[in-house]
Write a protein that holds these residues in place. Sequence first.
Motif, short mmCIF file in Angstrom:
data_model
loop_
_atom_site.label_atom_id
_atom_site.label_comp_id
_atom_site.label_asym_id
_atom_site.label_seq_id
_atom_site.Cartn_x
_atom_site.Cartn_y
_atom_site.Cartn_z
N PHE A 175 41.59 15.31 -25.25
CA PHE A 175 42.53 15.31 -26.36
C PHE A 175 43.84 15.89 -25.87
CE2 PHE A 175 44.72 17.10 -30.03
CZ PHE A 175 44.71 15.99 -30.88
N SER A 176 44.90 15.10 -25.94
CA SER A 176 46.22 15.53 -25.49
C SER A 176 46.93 16.26 -26.63
CB SER A 176 47.06 14.32 -25.06
OG SER A 176 48.42 14.71 -24.88
N ARG A 177 47.21 17.52 -26.42
CA ARG A 177 47.94 18.28 -27.43
C ARG A 177 49.41 17.85 -27.50
NH1 ARG A 177 43.72 20.87 -25.68
NH2 ARG A 177 42.50 22.16 -27.12
N LEU A 216 50.46 14.67 -27.09
CA LEU A 216 50.49 13.39 -27.79
C LEU A 216 49.85 13.49 -29.17
CD1 LEU A 216 49.36 11.02 -24.89
CD2 LEU A 216 51.70 11.60 -25.56
N MET A 217 49.05 14.53 -29.39
CA MET A 217 48.27 14.70 -30.62
C MET A 217 47.36 13.49 -30.83
SD MET A 217 48.72 17.68 -31.67
CE MET A 217 47.88 17.59 -33.25
N LYS A 218 46.72 13.06 -29.74
CA LYS A 218 45.80 11.94 -29.80
C LYS A 218 44.87 11.99 -28.59
CE LYS A 218 47.17 7.78 -28.57
NZ LYS A 218 46.53 7.60 -27.24
N ALA A 219 43.78 11.24 -28.68
CA ALA A 219 42.88 11.12 -27.53
C ALA A 219 43.55 10.29 -26.43
CB ALA A 219 41.58 10.45 -27.95
N SER A 220 43.28 10.66 -25.19
CA SER A 220 43.80 9.89 -24.05
C SER A 220 42.77 9.97 -22.93
CB SER A 220 45.16 10.44 -23.61
OG SER A 220 45.78 9.56 -22.70
N TYR A 272 56.36 9.56 -28.70
CA TYR A 272 55.40 10.44 -28.03
C TYR A 272 56.01 11.20 -26.84
CZ TYR A 272 51.63 8.15 -30.63
OH TYR A 272 50.80 7.68 -31.61
N ASP A 324 52.63 15.43 -21.75
CA ASP A 324 51.22 15.11 -21.58
C ASP A 324 50.81 15.21 -20.13
OD1 ASP A 324 48.57 13.88 -22.24
OD2 ASP A 324 49.40 12.21 -21.08
#
Length: 251
Positions: free
Chosen positions: A9-11, A13-17, A83, A88
């Motif tokens: 989880f990329s803090r 990007l606030m999304k999974a990567s 983003y 990231d």
Amino acid sequence: MAFATIQYFSRSLMKASAFNIIFPDDPAKARPWSTFYLLHGLSDDHTIWARRTSIERYVQDFPLVVVMPDGGRNWYTNAQEGYAYEDDLIKDVVGLVERTFPVRAEREGRAIGGLSMGGYGAVKLGLKHHEMFCSVNSHSGAVGFLQADPKEGKKLSPEFPRIFGKEPKNGPEDPFAIVERIDHGRIPAMRIDCGTEDFLLQQNRDFHKFLEDRHIAHEYQEFPGNHNWGYWDEHIQEAIAFHTRNLKIAK
């Protein structure tokens, strides 16, 4: 060598990567390992270097970790609208790698490279974060797009204005401008190459001349070839050799 895909989880990007990683599995290879962050181009993702080249075979004799992150179509940049892909990579990916693997968490243990958009990203990040990286390479890099008319950038990448704004030339993400701002004594070792039939050739020649005019040490080479995987698979081997000369490699 061992190969893995890391889902995280990329803090930033606030999304999974995700990123792919190649690392030594031979207990005889000395630790800590150095790390090579290898960036993809505009139309690809974190899987492409492993799918289209023999990168795993090329690094098998080195105590070297290769990290292949996903930069989306965001030019490895914190977008003015969108983003934060620079954060990231610099914070989330590097941070996770250095907390998880026995790698050198120091400038002499990090190299960065890439192709096309990733060549731009490697040069930009290597210069901007010169305290983090000791060695940089670019294959067929889009290193001069921010110097050109923004309409040209938008033709290649519709995201360009959203990411870089209306006047990207000489801005904070322009490699030409970054060189002018930083201490030239701290610029990482740099290698740039491009194919003689590549549509980005003139950008690479212009950046090479710009560095020469400022007496900034770097390697620059042109080879027969175009903007394709045949060219990159061949010349990534020279980049690996370049980085292993500059990195602190455990014996």
